[in-house]
Design a protein around this motif. Structure first.
Motif, PDB file in Angstrom:
ATOM      1  N   LYS A 190       0.803  -1.383  -0.150  1.00  0.00           N
ATOM      2  CA  LYS A 190       0.204   0.123   0.250  1.00  0.00           C
ATOM      3  C   LYS A 190       0.766   1.296  -0.137  1.00  0.00           C
ATOM      4  CE  LYS A 190      -3.758   1.948   2.643  1.00  0.00           C
ATOM      5  NZ  LYS A 190      -3.070   3.357   3.093  1.00  0.00           N
ATOM      6  N   TYR A 231       2.912   3.898  -7.098  1.00  0.00           N
ATOM      7  CA  TYR A 231       2.234   3.469  -8.152  1.00  0.00           C
ATOM      8  C   TYR A 231       3.233   2.966  -9.381  1.00  0.00           C
ATOM      9  CZ  TYR A 231      -1.963   4.270  -5.806  1.00  0.00           C
ATOM     10  OH  TYR A 231      -3.026   4.586  -4.791  1.00  0.00           O
ATOM     11  N   TYR A 261      -8.662  -5.392 -12.464  1.00  0.00           N
ATOM     12  CA  TYR A 261      -8.789  -4.878 -10.991  1.00  0.00           C
ATOM     13  C   TYR A 261      -7.301  -5.036 -10.396  1.00  0.00           C
ATOM     14  CZ  TYR A 261     -13.675  -5.810 -11.111  1.00  0.00           C
ATOM     15  OH  TYR A 261     -15.046  -5.917 -11.586  1.00  0.00           O
ATOM     16  N   ALA A 294      -5.191  -1.273  -9.337  1.00  0.00           N
ATOM     17  CA  ALA A 294      -4.823  -1.078  -7.944  1.00  0.00           C
ATOM     18  C   ALA A 294      -3.458  -0.723  -8.014  1.00  0.00           C
ATOM     19  CB  ALA A 294      -5.083  -2.321  -7.302  1.00  0.00           C
ATOM     20  N   LEU A 338      -7.341   2.889 -10.115  1.00  0.00           N
ATOM     21  CA  LEU A 338      -8.451   2.564  -9.268  1.00  0.00           C
ATOM     22  C   LEU A 338      -8.970   3.773  -8.454  1.00  0.00           C
ATOM     23  CD1 LEU A 338     -10.447   0.303  -8.221  1.00  0.00           C
ATOM     24  CD2 LEU A 338      -8.598  -0.152  -6.336  1.00  0.00           C
ATOM     25  N   TYR A 356      -6.164  -1.970  -1.713  1.00  0.00           N
ATOM     26  CA  TYR A 356      -7.134  -1.568  -2.373  1.00  0.00           C
ATOM     27  C   TYR A 356      -7.666  -2.437  -3.390  1.00  0.00           C
ATOM     28  CZ  TYR A 356      -7.710   2.759   0.167  1.00  0.00           C
ATOM     29  OH  TYR A 356      -7.835   3.975   1.505  1.00  0.00           O
ATOM     30  N   ALA A 357      -6.940  -3.706  -3.302  1.00  0.00           N
ATOM     31  CA  ALA A 357      -6.856  -4.751  -4.432  1.00  0.00           C
ATOM     32  C   ALA A 357      -8.405  -5.329  -4.457  1.00  0.00           C
ATOM     33  CB  ALA A 357      -6.165  -5.989  -4.671  1.00  0.00           C
TER      34      ALA A 357
END
Length: 461
Positions: free
Chosen positions: A33, A37, A184, A188, A193, A291-292
């Motif tokens: 987390k 990114y 998805y 993430a 997302l 957040y996956a």
């Protein structure tokens, strides 16, 4: 260290290693987390997934690497029209070979090996092959009805090797699933997302505390129930389950009254399910940390929910009034895979869907006895919904008719599913014979009897 812990709690080393590996996903999830990114997250996901596999099953994780790389080469050199068939065939052949090898060298054994993680990988490779085909077909304005229904999961171009391995080895789902869609995972990891192209939040970003803590606590409760309950009502011999006759089919057990045996079997299977509930809920929490498991936002910026990694609805499953509801609540992501990429792609063929599901599970006769029995239940359910529900039901689950359906579904499913857990042909048939094949006979009598009832006329508006 693992041996010391295993001796202290009475479990084998492999089980303790798997348990520790799954729990490690939580601190690793917080690190995931916090990472920036992009490729950093993908690389972390891949390396930590490989580490967890090495920790739990040793060097056998080479199977996941080889099968993933071969599939990637197929994606590179074959057009999507061919890879949508070639990659699923490759994935199914690989897992089938693994099942056959395991069954040959370790018949009726429950030792941990690579096949569990390979089953998850098989779904990912199979799905991604169709995602890439759908992405290309829809971009050209083509695509079948199934492609259009699966448009939200379509992938326009082959991911880079790091992104691809990050998905196939994703640390928080590599051990027990769920095998969710690539889009998805990618969203993430790349931030889309939660944020738009300008870096602004798409909505009020929800916290991860409760979505993480809730499934984690449920998983711990389920594990406790499994440990205590399975010790009191073991399905297999606790000392040597591989070489000793299963408890449900020993001469001593079969000599007891049928209702006493059935009550024991019902409880035993309930406590076995708790093991699956633990694994799936534990993985759900580990996914939600980073957040996956988050579904994203709608057009108004409202959070949709956290269903991406939810693989089982425990209460819904345990109180299912019919097989359809029961199937939808159990192993939900596997059901999605079969529905989107087998059932819909074969023009609604139940034979192809149940057949591939059976091959995916393995080649023990018990699996096939179970899957061959499910269509019988399905036929009875459809007939009852057509001819009986309009007469007695009012659409409410907890009405008198709804309760009758819940009880009857539970009774018949617990009878049939024992074959799935017992594995061997001899044990499965001995178990059913001990109940005089009452479940199958009841389905036959029900179908013949209810077929004679005229269908109720539809009410005029």
């Amino acid at each position: 260290m693992m041996q010391t812990i295993a001796d202290a709690v009475g479990f084998d080393v492999e089980t303790i290693s798997m348990l520790m590996g799954m729990l490690m996903c939580y601190p690793l999830g917080f690190i995931m987390k916090a990472l920036p990114y992009g490729k950093t997250k993908h690389l972390f996901s891949f390396l930590l997934g490989a580490f967890l596999l090495q920790f739990t099953i040793g060097v056998q994780w080479i199977h996941q690497l080889v099968s993933s790389l071969v599939a990637y080469v197929m994606f590179l050199i074959l057009p999507p029209e061919l890879s949508k068939i070639a990659v699923p065939v490759w994935a199914m052949l690989y897992i089938s070979a693994g099942h056959i090898h395991r069954q040959y060298i370790n018949y009726l054994g429950w030792d941990m090996d690579f096949t569990g993680a390979q089953m998850v990988l098989t779904m990912k490779l199979y799905s991604l092959a169709w995602n890439l085909y759908d992405g290309q077909a829809l971009a050209k304005g083509e695509g079948s009805r199934a492609s259009k229904k699966c448009a939200p999961f379509a992938v326009k171009e082959l991911p880079g090797i790091i992104e691809y391995l990050g998905y196939t080895f994703c640390f928080s789902s590599v051990l027990a699933g769920p095998a969710y869609e690539y889009v998805y995972y990618a969203n993430a990891c790349d931030g889309t997302l939660l944020y738009d192209s300008n870096g602004k939040p798409k909505g009020k970003i929800p916290g991860v505390a409760w979505p993480t803590l809730k499934p984690f606590l449920i998983s711990m409760v389920c594990m406790g129930i499994h440990v205590v309950g399975n010790g009191m009502f073991p399905l297999l011999d606790p000392v040597d389950p591989q070489n000793t006759t299963a408890v449900l089919v020993t001469e001593e057990f079969l000599s007891k009254p049928w209702f006493q045996r059935y009550g024991y079997q019902w409880l035993s299977l309930l406590f076995v399910r708790m093991k699956y509930y633990f694994a799936w809920k534990n993985a759900e929490g580990a996914q939600n940390i980073w957040y996956a498991g988050f579904e994203g936002f709608d057009e108004q910026g409202n959070a949709k929910g956290w269903d991406v990694s939810n693989n089982v609805d425990i209460i819904e499953f345990e109180t299912a009034p019919n097989v359809k509801t029961l199937s939808a609540a159990w192993n939900k992501k596997t059901a999605n895979w079969l529905g989107r990429y087998v059932y819909m792609r074969t023009n609604g063929s139940l034979a192809a869907t149940y057949g591939l599901s059976a091959f995916w599970h393995g080649f023990y006769p018990g699996y096939y006895l179970f899957f061959l029995s499910v269509p019988i239940l399905t036929a009875c359910e459809r007939l009852g919904r057509k001819k009986l529900t309009p007469r007695f039901g009012n659409g409410k689950k907890w009405s008198p008719w709804g309760i009758v359906c819940i009880i009857s579904t539970s009774l018949i499913v617990e009878y049939i599913v024992a074959a799935f857990q017992l594995l061997s042909l001899e044990w499965a048939l001995a178990n059913w014979k001990g109940f005089y094949f009452a479940g199958h006979i009841a389905c036959l009598v029900f179908y013949l009897a209810v077929s004679q009832i005229p269908s109720p006329k539809k009410k005029e508006e």
